[in-house]
Write a protein that holds these residues in place. Sequence first.
Motif, PDB file in Angstrom:
ATOM      1  N   ALA A 164       0.874  -1.185   0.000  1.00 32.65           N
ATOM      2  CA  ALA A 164       0.000   0.000   0.000  1.00 32.65           C
ATOM      3  C   ALA A 164       0.905   1.228   0.000  1.00 32.65           C
ATOM      4  CB  ALA A 164      -0.934  -0.060   1.202  1.00 32.65           C
TER       5      ALA A 164
ATOM      6  N   GLY B 235       3.786   1.201   1.544  1.00 35.83           N
ATOM      7  CA  GLY B 235       5.113   0.589   1.430  1.00 35.83           C
ATOM      8  C   GLY B 235       6.054   0.875   2.590  1.00 35.83           C
TER       9      GLY B 235
ATOM     10  N   ASP C 204       6.178  -0.274   5.590  1.00 39.02           N
ATOM     11  CA  ASP C 204       6.628  -1.510   6.253  1.00 39.02           C
ATOM     12  C   ASP C 204       7.289  -2.432   5.239  1.00 39.02           C
ATOM     13  OD1 ASP C 204       5.863  -1.274   8.988  1.00 39.02           O
ATOM     14  OD2 ASP C 204       3.777  -1.648   8.454  1.00 39.02           O
TER      15      ASP C 204
ATOM     16  N   ILE D  44      -1.563  -1.645  -4.379  1.00 36.15           N
ATOM     17  CA  ILE D  44      -2.909  -1.049  -4.352  1.00 36.15           C
ATOM     18  C   ILE D  44      -2.793   0.471  -4.172  1.00 36.15           C
ATOM     19  CG2 ILE D  44      -4.044  -3.148  -3.514  1.00 36.15           C
ATOM     20  CD1 ILE D  44      -4.051  -1.842  -0.675  1.00 36.15           C
TER      21      ILE D  44
ATOM     22  N   PRO E 116      -8.920   1.960   3.827  1.00 34.64           N
ATOM     23  CA  PRO E 116      -7.619   1.534   4.350  1.00 34.64           C
ATOM     24  C   PRO E 116      -6.433   2.279   3.761  1.00 34.64           C
ATOM     25  CG  PRO E 116      -8.488  -0.103   2.836  1.00 34.64           C
ATOM     26  CD  PRO E 116      -9.584   0.892   3.066  1.00 34.64           C
TER      27      PRO E 116
ATOM     28  N   GLN F 261       0.636  10.477  15.977  1.00 36.30           N
ATOM     29  CA  GLN F 261       1.852  10.174  16.735  1.00 36.30           C
ATOM     30  C   GLN F 261       2.723   9.115  16.064  1.00 36.30           C
ATOM     31  OE1 GLN F 261       1.444  10.167  21.089  1.00 36.30           O
ATOM     32  NE2 GLN F 261      -0.621  10.926  20.768  1.00 36.30           N
ATOM     33  N   ALA F 262       2.321   8.681  14.890  1.00 31.99           N
ATOM     34  CA  ALA F 262       3.157   7.706  14.163  1.00 31.99           C
ATOM     35  C   ALA F 262       4.317   8.442  13.484  1.00 31.99           C
ATOM     36  CB  ALA F 262       2.317   6.976  13.121  1.00 31.99           C
TER      37      ALA F 262
ATOM     38  N   GLY G 251      -4.652   1.316   6.860  1.00 31.54           N
ATOM     39  CA  GLY G 251      -4.866  -0.098   6.520  1.00 31.54           C
ATOM     40  C   GLY G 251      -3.598  -0.917   6.721  1.00 31.54           C
ATOM     41  N   GLY G 252      -2.470  -0.364   6.291  1.00 31.64           N
ATOM     42  CA  GLY G 252      -1.196  -1.063   6.497  1.00 31.64           C
ATOM     43  C   GLY G 252      -0.906  -1.226   7.979  1.00 31.64           C
TER      44      GLY G 252
ATOM     45  N   LEU H 225      -8.250  -8.569   0.663  1.00 33.23           N
ATOM     46  CA  LEU H 225      -7.785  -7.210   0.959  1.00 33.23           C
ATOM     47  C   LEU H 225      -8.681  -6.609   2.032  1.00 33.23           C
ATOM     48  CD1 LEU H 225      -7.414  -5.548  -2.563  1.00 33.23           C
ATOM     49  CD2 LEU H 225      -5.568  -6.294  -1.061  1.00 33.23           C
TER      50      LEU H 225
ATOM     51  N   ASP I  61       9.774   7.166  16.645  1.00 32.25           N
ATOM     52  CA  ASP I  61      10.074   6.047  17.535  1.00 32.25           C
ATOM     53  C   ASP I  61       8.815   5.199  17.685  1.00 32.25           C
ATOM     54  OD1 ASP I  61      11.511   4.398  19.133  1.00 32.25           O
ATOM     55  OD2 ASP I  61      11.711   5.790  20.811  1.00 32.25           O
TER      56      ASP I  61
HETATM   57  C1  LIG Z   1      10.660   5.426   9.639  1.00 33.56           C
HETATM   58  C2  LIG Z   1       9.414   4.702  10.044  1.00 33.56           C
HETATM   59  C3  LIG Z   1       8.776   5.058  11.230  1.00 33.56           C
HETATM   60  C4  LIG Z   1       7.617   4.406  11.611  1.00 33.56           C
HETATM   61  N1  LIG Z   1       6.988   4.794  12.767  1.00 33.56           N
HETATM   62  C5  LIG Z   1       5.814   4.225  13.127  1.00 33.56           C
HETATM   63  C6  LIG Z   1       5.156   4.657  14.313  1.00 33.56           C
HETATM   64  O1  LIG Z   1       5.587   5.531  15.043  1.00 33.56           O
HETATM   65  N2  LIG Z   1       3.963   4.050  14.616  1.00 33.56           N
HETATM   66  C7  LIG Z   1       3.427   3.062  13.825  1.00 33.56           C
HETATM   67  O2  LIG Z   1       2.356   2.555  14.151  1.00 33.56           O
HETATM   68  N3  LIG Z   1       4.069   2.623  12.712  1.00 33.56           N
HETATM   69  C8  LIG Z   1       5.231   3.177  12.339  1.00 33.56           C
HETATM   70  N4  LIG Z   1       5.892   2.746  11.211  1.00 33.56           N
HETATM   71  C9  LIG Z   1       5.372   1.586  10.480  1.00 33.56           C
HETATM   72  C10 LIG Z   1       4.480   1.903   9.245  1.00 33.56           C
HETATM   73  O3  LIG Z   1       4.658   3.203   8.782  1.00 33.56           O
HETATM   74  C11 LIG Z   1       3.013   1.695   9.554  1.00 33.56           C
HETATM   75  O4  LIG Z   1       2.771   0.393  10.004  1.00 33.56           O
HETATM   76  C12 LIG Z   1       2.096   1.992   8.356  1.00 33.56           C
HETATM   77  O5  LIG Z   1       0.785   2.111   8.803  1.00 33.56           O
HETATM   78  C13 LIG Z   1       2.158   0.949   7.274  1.00 33.56           C
HETATM   79  O6  LIG Z   1       1.280   1.363   6.225  1.00 33.56           O
HETATM   80  P1  LIG Z   1       1.715   1.180   4.703  1.00 33.56           P
HETATM   81  O7  LIG Z   1       0.582   1.610   3.863  1.00 33.56           O
HETATM   82  O8  LIG Z   1       3.016   1.844   4.454  1.00 33.56           O
HETATM   83  O9  LIG Z   1       1.857  -0.398   4.676  1.00 33.56           O
HETATM   84  P2  LIG Z   1       2.656  -1.344   3.670  1.00 33.56           P
HETATM   85  O10 LIG Z   1       4.105  -1.352   3.992  1.00 33.56           O
HETATM   86  O11 LIG Z   1       2.277  -1.071   2.268  1.00 33.56           O
HETATM   87  O12 LIG Z   1       1.986  -2.734   4.116  1.00 33.56           O
HETATM   88  C14 LIG Z   1       2.080  -3.217   5.446  1.00 33.56           C
HETATM   89  C15 LIG Z   1       1.439  -4.591   5.523  1.00 33.56           C
HETATM   90  O13 LIG Z   1       0.044  -4.503   5.362  1.00 33.56           O
HETATM   91  C16 LIG Z   1      -0.409  -5.217   4.208  1.00 33.56           C
HETATM   92  N5  LIG Z   1      -1.462  -4.394   3.641  1.00 33.56           N
HETATM   93  C17 LIG Z   1      -1.441  -3.037   3.489  1.00 33.56           C
HETATM   94  N6  LIG Z   1      -2.645  -2.610   3.087  1.00 33.56           N
HETATM   95  C18 LIG Z   1      -3.435  -3.697   2.958  1.00 33.56           C
HETATM   96  C19 LIG Z   1      -4.801  -3.889   2.572  1.00 33.56           C
HETATM   97  N7  LIG Z   1      -5.619  -2.873   2.275  1.00 33.56           N
HETATM   98  N8  LIG Z   1      -5.290  -5.158   2.554  1.00 33.56           N
HETATM   99  C20 LIG Z   1      -4.481  -6.202   2.888  1.00 33.56           C
HETATM  100  N9  LIG Z   1      -3.206  -6.089   3.277  1.00 33.56           N
HETATM  101  C21 LIG Z   1      -2.678  -4.837   3.301  1.00 33.56           C
HETATM  102  C22 LIG Z   1       0.836  -5.419   3.364  1.00 33.56           C
HETATM  103  O14 LIG Z   1       0.748  -6.598   2.574  1.00 33.56           O
HETATM  104  C23 LIG Z   1       1.913  -5.537   4.421  1.00 33.56           C
HETATM  105  O15 LIG Z   1       1.918  -6.847   4.951  1.00 33.56           O
HETATM  106  C24 LIG Z   1       7.076   3.374  10.807  1.00 33.56           C
HETATM  107  C25 LIG Z   1       7.720   3.016   9.600  1.00 33.56           C
HETATM  108  C26 LIG Z   1       8.873   3.677   9.230  1.00 33.56           C
HETATM  109  C27 LIG Z   1       9.544   3.288   7.949  1.00 33.56           C
END
Ligand SMILES: Cc1cc2nc3c(=O)[nH]c(=O)nc-3n(C[C@H](O)[C@H](O)[C@H](O)COP(=O)(O)OP(=O)(O)OC[C@H]3O[C@@H](n4cnc5c(N)ncnc54)[C@H](O)[C@@H]3O)c2cc1C
Length: 293
Positions: A30, A32, A34, A52, A74, A100-101, A113-114, A166, A194
Amino acid sequence: MYDIASIYQAVSVADAIRALEADPSALVIAGGTDVLIKIREGKLAGCRLVSIHELGEELSGVTQAPNGDIEIGPLTTFRGVTFSKIIRGNIPVLGEATDQAGGPQLRAAGTIGGNVCNGITSADSASTLMALDAVLRVRGPRGEREVPISQWYKGVGKVDLAPYELLVKIVIPRDNYEGYAGHYIKYAQRSAMDIATLGVSCLVKLSGDKKVVEDAALAFGVAGPVPMRATSAEAAVRGLPVEQAVTAIGKAALEDVNPRTSWRASKEFRIQLVEELSGRALAEAARRGGAAI
Ligand SMILES: Cc1cc2nc3c(=O)[nH]c(=O)nc-3n(C[C@H](O)[C@H](O)[C@H](O)COP(=O)(O)OP(=O)(O)OC[C@H]3O[C@@H](n4cnc5c(N)ncnc54)[C@H](O)[C@@H]3O)c2cc1C
């Protein structure tokens, strides 16, 4: 350098599901934030991806249904949740949590959603969504189904998503937010970029004179392997005057939690945080709800 074997850019939710069925080893991406970290670390090296990211029209945004339920796509970013007028007007505690993320760049890229699908206990939105008893709507080749968030987490990094499914909507039923005030506290070693050492979210509904806790919902991140509700603590404070509830909730919450020692903090320190921050979260939620405390 990112070691990615292939990436398919889906053009609709149906197309993404078809692409996942056609390539069972492929992983959804999504925002990306993580997935790309894991690829760079080599944990997902050589992976195949179905993106997506471009499905904003179908999967992004916050709306309120005619019955008052709030529906969050999401793909809505952390920032999108925090700045949504609907969230600000109805569930500000959720925007407080998503705010706070990470830091500003992360909040503009990472999606709620991620944050829910990664199955991680420290996810900043997760404890508030647990306290709100959110319902997760997922879609796969055989149609849609709804999963209460209480049944979503199956273990560390594991959620109730079947192959090719999804997450397509996060629903907050009206009865779960209306009349409640809330507060989310993230305890971390520094105030930005953090991961939570402990996260606590508390919602409270007060009596008409604002003196008694009619109902409370308390949920934690990093107090166990997955985000969790503290149901003993909630039961212990229902019907208590606000100040008594603030004093009682922390001790009662110790019945519910099972934190572990990690490099960030010891089990004992997390237990101390559970006790102290539960009271603080309830006190601030009650204040926001109109209590003179
Ligand atoms: C520098 C840094 C700092 C961070 N700090 C925090 C923090 O303070 N707090 C926090 O909570 N997180 C933090 N994170 C983690 C991350 O940013 C979050 O978990 C974020 O919400 C992930 O969303 P994304 O869209 O980038 O997910 P992605 O990386 O795209 O996906 C994450 C996972 O979810 C799955 N996925 C995503 N969307 C869907 C969907 N709609 N249906 C099914 N599966 C799906 C993917 O397959 C994967 O397994 C941090 C990450 C980084 C790199």
